[in-house]
Design a protein around this motif. Structure first.
Motif, PDB file in Angstrom:
ATOM      1  N   MET A  12       0.842  -1.189   0.000  1.00 40.22           N
ATOM      2  CA  MET A  12       0.000   0.000   0.000  1.00 40.22           C
ATOM      3  C   MET A  12       0.877   1.239   0.000  1.00 40.22           C
ATOM      4  O   MET A  12       1.936   1.250   0.610  1.00 40.22           O
ATOM      5  CB  MET A  12      -0.892   0.035   1.252  1.00 40.22           C
ATOM      6  N   ASP A  13       0.403   2.238  -0.651  1.00 38.35           N
ATOM      7  CA  ASP A  13       1.044   3.551  -0.655  1.00 38.35           C
ATOM      8  C   ASP A  13       1.119   4.065   0.784  1.00 38.35           C
ATOM      9  O   ASP A  13       0.193   3.871   1.566  1.00 38.35           O
ATOM     10  CB  ASP A  13       0.181   4.472  -1.529  1.00 38.35           C
ATOM     11  N   ASN A  14       2.202   4.720   1.147  1.00 41.71           N
ATOM     12  CA  ASN A  14       2.371   5.210   2.520  1.00 41.71           C
ATOM     13  C   ASN A  14       1.277   6.170   2.954  1.00 41.71           C
ATOM     14  O   ASN A  14       0.924   6.233   4.128  1.00 41.71           O
ATOM     15  CB  ASN A  14       3.731   5.892   2.674  1.00 41.71           C
ATOM     16  N   GLY A  15       0.721   6.942   2.023  1.00 45.72           N
ATOM     17  CA  GLY A  15      -0.319   7.905   2.370  1.00 45.72           C
ATOM     18  C   GLY A  15      -1.713   7.321   2.430  1.00 45.72           C
ATOM     19  O   GLY A  15      -2.637   7.962   2.939  1.00 45.72           O
ATOM     20  N   PHE A  16      -1.881   6.099   1.932  1.00 49.25           N
ATOM     21  CA  PHE A  16      -3.220   5.513   1.862  1.00 49.25           C
ATOM     22  C   PHE A  16      -3.867   5.314   3.233  1.00 49.25           C
ATOM     23  O   PHE A  16      -5.033   5.671   3.415  1.00 49.25           O
ATOM     24  CB  PHE A  16      -3.189   4.212   1.057  1.00 49.25           C
ATOM     25  N   PRO A  17      -3.173   4.757   4.229  1.00 46.20           N
ATOM     26  CA  PRO A  17      -3.803   4.631   5.552  1.00 46.20           C
ATOM     27  C   PRO A  17      -4.275   5.975   6.110  1.00 46.20           C
ATOM     28  O   PRO A  17      -5.337   6.063   6.731  1.00 46.20           O
ATOM     29  CB  PRO A  17      -2.706   4.014   6.415  1.00 46.20           C
ATOM     30  N   GLY A  18      -3.506   7.033   5.864  1.00 48.20           N
ATOM     31  CA  GLY A  18      -3.905   8.360   6.317  1.00 48.20           C
ATOM     32  C   GLY A  18      -5.162   8.851   5.613  1.00 48.20           C
ATOM     33  O   GLY A  18      -5.985   9.545   6.214  1.00 48.20           O
ATOM     34  N   LEU A  19      -5.311   8.485   4.348  1.00 46.18           N
ATOM     35  CA  LEU A  19      -6.527   8.832   3.602  1.00 46.18           C
ATOM     36  C   LEU A  19      -7.730   8.091   4.181  1.00 46.18           C
ATOM     37  O   LEU A  19      -8.817   8.648   4.296  1.00 46.18           O
ATOM     38  CB  LEU A  19      -6.355   8.493   2.121  1.00 46.18           C
ATOM     39  N   LEU A  20      -7.524   6.838   4.565  1.00 44.24           N
ATOM     40  CA  LEU A  20      -8.619   6.011   5.094  1.00 44.24           C
ATOM     41  C   LEU A  20      -9.106   6.467   6.472  1.00 44.24           C
ATOM     42  O   LEU A  20     -10.311   6.438   6.746  1.00 44.24           O
ATOM     43  CB  LEU A  20      -8.170   4.550   5.218  1.00 44.24           C
ATOM     44  N   LYS A  21      -8.181   6.837   7.337  1.00 44.64           N
ATOM     45  CA  LYS A  21      -8.486   7.102   8.761  1.00 44.64           C
ATOM     46  C   LYS A  21      -9.729   7.952   9.005  1.00 44.64           C
ATOM     47  O   LYS A  21     -10.559   7.581   9.836  1.00 44.64           O
ATOM     48  CB  LYS A  21      -7.290   7.736   9.465  1.00 44.64           C
ATOM     49  N   PRO A  22      -9.910   9.098   8.336  1.00 42.99           N
ATOM     50  CA  PRO A  22     -11.085   9.927   8.645  1.00 42.99           C
ATOM     51  C   PRO A  22     -12.426   9.250   8.356  1.00 42.99           C
ATOM     52  O   PRO A  22     -13.451   9.667   8.877  1.00 42.99           O
ATOM     53  CB  PRO A  22     -10.910  11.151   7.741  1.00 42.99           C
ATOM     54  N   PHE A  23     -12.413   8.189   7.562  1.00 45.00           N
ATOM     55  CA  PHE A  23     -13.650   7.507   7.184  1.00 45.00           C
ATOM     56  C   PHE A  23     -13.918   6.272   8.051  1.00 45.00           C
ATOM     57  O   PHE A  23     -14.938   5.618   7.903  1.00 45.00           O
ATOM     58  CB  PHE A  23     -13.592   7.106   5.706  1.00 45.00           C
ATOM     59  N   LEU A  24     -12.988   5.965   8.957  1.00 42.56           N
ATOM     60  CA  LEU A  24     -13.080   4.758   9.790  1.00 42.56           C
ATOM     61  C   LEU A  24     -13.274   5.163  11.243  1.00 42.56           C
ATOM     62  O   LEU A  24     -12.315   5.401  11.964  1.00 42.56           O
ATOM     63  CB  LEU A  24     -11.809   3.918   9.620  1.00 42.56           C
ATOM     64  N   LYS A  25     -14.528   5.218  11.684  1.00 44.00           N
ATOM     65  CA  LYS A  25     -14.821   5.766  13.008  1.00 44.00           C
ATOM     66  C   LYS A  25     -14.267   4.940  14.166  1.00 44.00           C
ATOM     67  O   LYS A  25     -14.171   5.441  15.272  1.00 44.00           O
ATOM     68  CB  LYS A  25     -16.316   6.021  13.172  1.00 44.00           C
ATOM     69  N   TYR A  26     -13.881   3.682  13.932  1.00 43.66           N
ATOM     70  CA  TYR A  26     -13.342   2.861  15.018  1.00 43.66           C
ATOM     71  C   TYR A  26     -11.842   2.598  14.878  1.00 43.66           C
ATOM     72  O   TYR A  26     -11.284   1.785  15.600  1.00 43.66           O
ATOM     73  CB  TYR A  26     -14.066   1.516  15.098  1.00 43.66           C
ATOM     74  N   ALA A  27     -11.171   3.285  13.967  1.00 47.97           N
ATOM     75  CA  ALA A  27      -9.748   3.017  13.723  1.00 47.97           C
ATOM     76  C   ALA A  27      -8.868   3.490  14.870  1.00 47.97           C
ATOM     77  O   ALA A  27      -7.852   2.873  15.160  1.00 47.97           O
ATOM     78  CB  ALA A  27      -9.301   3.673  12.420  1.00 47.97           C
ATOM     79  N   GLY A  28      -9.245   4.570  15.516  1.00 49.89           N
ATOM     80  CA  GLY A  28      -8.438   5.081  16.619  1.00 49.89           C
ATOM     81  C   GLY A  28      -7.024   5.373  16.165  1.00 49.89           C
ATOM     82  O   GLY A  28      -6.801   5.882  15.072  1.00 49.89           O
ATOM     83  N   THR A  29      -6.070   5.012  16.985  1.00 52.54           N
ATOM     84  CA  THR A  29      -4.667   5.267  16.658  1.00 52.54           C
ATOM     85  C   THR A  29      -3.948   4.032  16.144  1.00 52.54           C
ATOM     86  O   THR A  29      -2.756   4.093  15.859  1.00 52.54           O
ATOM     87  CB  THR A  29      -3.918   5.798  17.903  1.00 52.54           C
ATOM     88  N   GLN A  30      -4.666   2.921  16.033  1.00 53.64           N
ATOM     89  CA  GLN A  30      -4.028   1.690  15.562  1.00 53.64           C
ATOM     90  C   GLN A  30      -3.636   1.817  14.090  1.00 53.64           C
ATOM     91  O   GLN A  30      -4.309   2.489  13.315  1.00 53.64           O
ATOM     92  CB  GLN A  30      -4.940   0.491  15.762  1.00 53.64           C
ATOM     93  N   PRO A  31      -2.513   1.199  13.705  1.00 55.08           N
ATOM     94  CA  PRO A  31      -2.122   1.235  12.298  1.00 55.08           C
ATOM     95  C   PRO A  31      -3.116   0.437  11.449  1.00 55.08           C
ATOM     96  O   PRO A  31      -3.733  -0.512  11.933  1.00 55.08           O
ATOM     97  CB  PRO A  31      -0.746   0.582  12.273  1.00 55.08           C
ATOM     98  N   ILE A  32      -3.265   0.843  10.207  1.00 50.86           N
ATOM     99  CA  ILE A  32      -4.164   0.144   9.297  1.00 50.86           C
ATOM    100  C   ILE A  32      -3.306  -0.723   8.384  1.00 50.86           C
ATOM    101  O   ILE A  32      -2.499  -0.222   7.614  1.00 50.86           O
ATOM    102  CB  ILE A  32      -5.001   1.135   8.476  1.00 50.86           C
ATOM    103  N   ASN A  33      -3.462  -2.032   8.497  1.00 46.39           N
ATOM    104  CA  ASN A  33      -2.699  -2.949   7.657  1.00 46.39           C
ATOM    105  C   ASN A  33      -3.583  -3.446   6.510  1.00 46.39           C
ATOM    106  O   ASN A  33      -4.791  -3.236   6.523  1.00 46.39           O
ATOM    107  CB  ASN A  33      -2.127  -4.105   8.499  1.00 46.39           C
ATOM    108  N   PRO A  34      -2.988  -4.088   5.506  1.00 44.04           N
ATOM    109  CA  PRO A  34      -3.760  -4.515   4.336  1.00 44.04           C
ATOM    110  C   PRO A  34      -4.923  -5.462   4.653  1.00 44.04           C
ATOM    111  O   PRO A  34      -5.916  -5.472   3.942  1.00 44.04           O
ATOM    112  CB  PRO A  34      -2.727  -5.212   3.451  1.00 44.04           C
ATOM    113  N   GLU A  35      -4.807  -6.231   5.728  1.00 50.10           N
ATOM    114  CA  GLU A  35      -5.854  -7.185   6.088  1.00 50.10           C
ATOM    115  C   GLU A  35      -6.968  -6.563   6.932  1.00 50.10           C
ATOM    116  O   GLU A  35      -7.955  -7.217   7.252  1.00 50.10           O
ATOM    117  CB  GLU A  35      -5.264  -8.371   6.863  1.00 50.10           C
ATOM    118  N   ALA A  36      -6.828  -5.305   7.285  1.00 47.96           N
ATOM    119  CA  ALA A  36      -7.805  -4.637   8.147  1.00 47.96           C
ATOM    120  C   ALA A  36      -9.178  -4.594   7.478  1.00 47.96           C
ATOM    121  O   ALA A  36      -9.318  -4.109   6.360  1.00 47.96           O
ATOM    122  CB  ALA A  36      -7.338  -3.230   8.481  1.00 47.96           C
TER     123      ALA A  36
END
Length: 79
Positions: free
Chosen positions: A1-25
């Motif tokens: 995954m592109d390094n910026g992709f998890p940051g793009l996803l975070k605002p749309f994931l209300k339960y993501a919190g501070t945990q890293p987002i991995n490809p299997e998430a």
């Protein structure tokens, strides 16, 4: 995954919190609902310069961060 992709996803994931987002998430488990998925779709199209056809707007495409990233990469073509 592109390094910026998890940051793009975070605002749309209300339960993501501070945990890293991995490809299997599971995006559903992290709080992506249908309304947020539409907003995420627009953000992806704007950020990555792709247009996602209707046939790719499926649960499978949006199942995990990895499946969504693989779709974006396929739409972007070879770099």
């Amino acid at each position: 995954m592109d390094n910026g992709f998890p940051g793009l996803l975070k605002p749309f994931l209300k339960y993501a919190g501070t945990q890293p987002i991995n490809p299997e998430a599971s995006l559903n488990d992290l709080g992506l609902d249908s309304m947020r998925a539409i907003e995420l779709l627009f953000a992806i199209e704007d950020t990555y310069g792709v247009s996602m056809p209707d046939e790719l707007l499926t649960d499978a495409t949006f199942a995990t961060a990895g499946s969504l990233w693989a779709t974006i990469e396929a739409l972007r073509g070879p770099r």
